[in-house]
Design a protein around this motif. Structure first.
Motif, PDB file in Angstrom:
ATOM      1  N   GLY A  19       3.601   5.808   5.831  1.00 16.61           N
ATOM      2  CA  GLY A  19       4.308   6.106   4.593  1.00 16.61           C
ATOM      3  C   GLY A  19       4.133   7.544   4.163  1.00 16.61           C
ATOM      4  N   ARG A  20       2.941   8.069   4.429  1.00 14.71           N
ATOM      5  CA  ARG A  20       2.693   9.470   4.072  1.00 14.71           C
ATOM      6  C   ARG A  20       3.543  10.407   4.920  1.00 14.71           C
ATOM      7  NH1 ARG A  20      -0.935  12.436   1.411  1.00 14.71           N
ATOM      8  NH2 ARG A  20      -1.318  14.530   2.182  1.00 14.71           N
ATOM      9  N   VAL A  21       3.666  10.090   6.200  1.00 19.37           N
ATOM     10  CA  VAL A  21       4.521  10.897   7.085  1.00 19.37           C
ATOM     11  C   VAL A  21       5.951  10.907   6.568  1.00 19.37           C
ATOM     12  CG1 VAL A  21       5.565  10.968   9.377  1.00 19.37           C
ATOM     13  CG2 VAL A  21       3.113  10.625   9.149  1.00 19.37           C
ATOM     14  N   ALA A  22       6.471   9.706   6.272  1.00 17.71           N
ATOM     15  CA  ALA A  22       7.843   9.615   5.772  1.00 17.71           C
ATOM     16  C   ALA A  22       7.980  10.288   4.415  1.00 17.71           C
ATOM     17  CB  ALA A  22       8.261   8.151   5.676  1.00 17.71           C
ATOM     18  N   ARG A  30       0.823  -1.218   0.000  1.00 16.79           N
ATOM     19  CA  ARG A  30       0.000   0.000   0.000  1.00 16.79           C
ATOM     20  C   ARG A  30       0.854   1.264   0.000  1.00 16.79           C
ATOM     21  NH1 ARG A  30      -3.157   3.745  -0.380  1.00 16.79           N
ATOM     22  NH2 ARG A  30      -5.114   4.023   0.723  1.00 16.79           N
ATOM     23  N   LEU A  31       2.152   1.135   0.322  1.00 16.69           N
ATOM     24  CA  LEU A  31       3.046   2.294   0.310  1.00 16.69           C
ATOM     25  C   LEU A  31       3.176   2.919  -1.067  1.00 16.69           C
ATOM     26  CD1 LEU A  31       5.992   1.150   2.624  1.00 16.69           C
ATOM     27  CD2 LEU A  31       4.319   2.937   3.095  1.00 16.69           C
ATOM     28  N   SER A  32       2.796   2.185  -2.108  1.00 13.32           N
ATOM     29  CA  SER A  32       2.919   2.726  -3.464  1.00 13.32           C
ATOM     30  C   SER A  32       2.140   4.025  -3.624  1.00 13.32           C
ATOM     31  CB  SER A  32       2.430   1.696  -4.493  1.00 13.32           C
ATOM     32  OG  SER A  32       1.072   1.363  -4.250  1.00 13.32           O
ATOM     33  N   THR A  33       1.013   4.145  -2.923  1.00 13.33           N
ATOM     34  CA  THR A  33       0.212   5.368  -3.071  1.00 13.33           C
ATOM     35  C   THR A  33       0.830   6.574  -2.373  1.00 13.33           C
ATOM     36  OG1 THR A  33      -1.822   4.091  -3.334  1.00 13.33           O
ATOM     37  CG2 THR A  33      -2.066   6.385  -2.688  1.00 13.33           C
ATOM     38  N   PRO A  34       1.169   6.516  -1.068  1.00 11.54           N
ATOM     39  CA  PRO A  34       1.755   7.717  -0.458  1.00 11.54           C
ATOM     40  C   PRO A  34       3.101   8.098  -1.052  1.00 11.54           C
ATOM     41  CG  PRO A  34       1.890   5.862   1.057  1.00 11.54           C
ATOM     42  CD  PRO A  34       0.999   5.443  -0.062  1.00 11.54           C
ATOM     43  N   LEU A  35       3.914   7.098  -1.432  1.00  9.33           N
ATOM     44  CA  LEU A  35       5.213   7.428  -2.011  1.00  9.33           C
ATOM     45  C   LEU A  35       5.050   8.049  -3.390  1.00  9.33           C
ATOM     46  CD1 LEU A  35       7.415   4.375  -0.941  1.00  9.33           C
ATOM     47  CD2 LEU A  35       7.399   6.669   0.009  1.00  9.33           C
TER      48      LEU A  35
END
Length: 558
Positions: free
Chosen positions: A189-192, A52-57
């Motif tokens: 992931g969004r925070v990072a 799911r990290l693909s979206t925030p990154l």
């Protein structure tokens, strides 16, 4: 049948389960206390959440520096770009991503229903890696748009991930926390991504210790700094994104299991390699020996239900144990779209219509040059806060941590008290207040101390509201599906509608922000668009059917 290796407790549970009615069993199981520790299949949920990290990154990382990226491309010494022109172009770039999602979400859903969830997710991640790396080395608006659209098309698999969550954790009592797992990693992931995007952008100026004239990585001793970062000042965040997504792709290939019932038993080369690696690490590195037998564990109530025989009376009066197995037929495509599902889909689309606009407009608003308003009125005042990209990224990331804490400790408690639909309505009571006061921050741009707590109040309110609203809409959509066999299609439709809203919102937001700047009212987009849509979503929530567990008490979780 439940094996004796479980001990006396399991035998007692078996006897009680056989004697109880299905409704009683369901009620008792659902009333058991659910904690993060008791959540089943945590490793699989973690792997899925990493995907799911693909979206925030792909999407959030560029928000802190997008204004400066567009400004650098449109730079003209004789005709400097006005803020309103930059806001229009940033709106188009932000909208390009969900536009790509919209075109493929239904396709990914149908493909996953046919060929499996895992291969669909792996293909989407592969395309995401390519699109992210290429975006960083593009220096024209056209190429930036192309790679943004492609990244969005790849991330149309979001609906597949939500479907996979429902298939991994089938029992309803665990689903609230299971559906929080993906947003939890998303927020992390969004925070990072916000912090890294803001700090790694234009590294010659923002990280001179490493990339400046005397920087650690300036091996060629270029007087201006590391040469490739001068030519491509916004490539470093993209390189970071591509690397992290590549690692997630490898982990998912080796250890993520298929969840589509028709494909679960198929042989998987990636899993075979992953088991080999795991065994080697356990034996050669950790020094652990393989056990002579494997203990059987029951992770879910559904595992008990699957093995419990149902006693049926025979004509002779004796009782014969038989196994009940429900095999629902997959409905036709037309019959999927029930009235209840249609109403839930509309609610599902209204949330990103205003939330995506905020995620685009607010960083641009923070980056816009501050203006001293000599004679402001309640409506007519202009200017941003004039913050640098590292400051924007770190500030947004710091408050993103609040969202994580809220998801972990606050959301489950509130959801237990007022229900999924109740918490969705509560969130949409908060959104309008955040949008109402957000543009007033420009009046505090010259106040060195007052603007920071005011920004904190606006951000906290919006983050608290979206932290409650996003998982609630996912749960509502899952519950509105007529059957589990069409969850891929249902979430694909939801992702399509969400992507359409996420594409429309930033475009409208960028245009209204530009119009407001030209007419002396920077708050126009906030009041005429975000507040109105958030209030409409709140009103519509009273037309959405709530899931009542008593109406489904006869269903044994499967």
């Amino acid at each position: 049948m439940i094996r004796r290796s479980h001990g006396d407790e399991s035998e007692r549970l078996l006897e009680d389960t056989i004697q109880e009615k299905p409704a009683t069993v369901t009620t008792r199981v659902l009333e058991e206390k659910v904690t993060w520790r008791s959540l089943p299949h945590k490793k699989q949920l973690l792997l899925l959440a990493l995907c799911r990290l693909s979206t925030p990154l792909s999407n959030a990382c560029l928000l802190p520096y997008l204004y400066f990226l567009v400004k650098s491309i449109l730079a003209d010494p004789e005709h400097p770009s006005a803020p309103q022109k930059i806001s229009r172009m940033t709106g188009m770039l932000v909208a390009a991503y969900p536009l790509g999602q919209m075109t493929t979400s239904m396709l990914w859903g149908r493909v996953s229903d046919t060929y499996g969830r895992k291969p669909t997710i792996l293909l989407g991640l592969t395309i995401s890696v390519i699109a992210n790396l290429s975006f960083g080395f593009s220096r024209s608006i056209g190429m930036l748009m192309f790679w943004r659209v492609l990244a969005g098309m790849a991330n149309g698999v979001l609906g597949v991930m939500r479907t996979m969550t429902a298939e991994i954790v089938k029992e309803r009592k665990y689903q609230t926390r299971a559906f929080l797992a993906l947003p939890l990693i998303f927020n992390s992931g969004r925070v990072a991504a916000l912090a890294i995007g803001g700090c790694l952008a234009d590294p010659v100026h923002n990280l001179p210790v490493f990339f400046g004239a005397a920087g650690v990585f300036n091996f060629s001793h270029n007087p201006g700094g590391v040469s490739w970062t001068i030519e491509y000042p916004y490539a470093l965040p993209a390189l970071f994104n591509g690397t992290v997504l590549g690692i997630c792709l490898v982990l998912a290939t080796l250890w993520l299991r298929e969840s589509l019932p028709a494909k679960e038993s198929d042989w998987d080369l990636g899993l075979a390699i992953g088991r080999t690696i795991t065994g080697f690490v356990r034996r050669q590195i950790l020094g652990k020996r393989e056990a002579s037998y494997t203990a059987i564990q029951i992770e879910e109530g559904e595992a008990i239900m699957a093995d419990v025989p149902i006693i049926q009376d025979t004509p002779s009066g004796s009782s014969t144990p038989t196994t009940y197995e429900q095999k629902p037929l997959r409905p036709s495509f037309r019959k999927i779209w029930t009235k209840r599902l249609a109403k839930t889909l509309i609610a599902f689309g209204l949330l990103p219509l205003h939330n995506s606009t905020f995620l685009h407009v607010f960083p641009v608003f923070l980056a816009m040059p501050s203006v001293k308003n000599e004679h402001p009125t309640a409506i007519y005042f202009i200017g941003g806060l004039g913050l640098a990209s590292p400051t924007i990224g770190l500030y947004l990331a710091a408050f993103g941590i609040c969202g994580i804490l809220l998801q972990l400790f606050i959301y489950p408690r509130i959801q237990k008290r007022i229900g999924t639909l109740g918490i969705y309505r509560l969130a949409h009571c908060i959104f309008p207040f955040a949008y109402l006061f957000a543009p007033c921050l420009s009046l505090l741009s010259q106040n060195a101390t007052g603007k920071w707590p005011a920004m904190a109040a606006v951000l906290f309110a919006q983050i608290m509201a979206r932290t409650m609203a996003i998982p609630s809409t996912v749960i509502l959509l899952t519950e509105a599906a007529p059957q589990r066999s069409v969850l891929g299609t249902v979430h694909g439709a939801g992702n399509t509608l969400s992507a359409m809203a996420s594409a429309t919102g930033p475009v409208i937001g960028g245009l209204l922000l530009a119009w407001g700047i030209e007419h002396g009212s920077v708050g126009f987009v906030w009041w005429a668009w975000l507040c109105v849509v958030a209030l409409a979503a709140f009103v519509w929530s009273f037309f959405v059917d709530n899931y009542n567990i008593e109406d489904h008490a006869e269903e044994i979780p499967r």
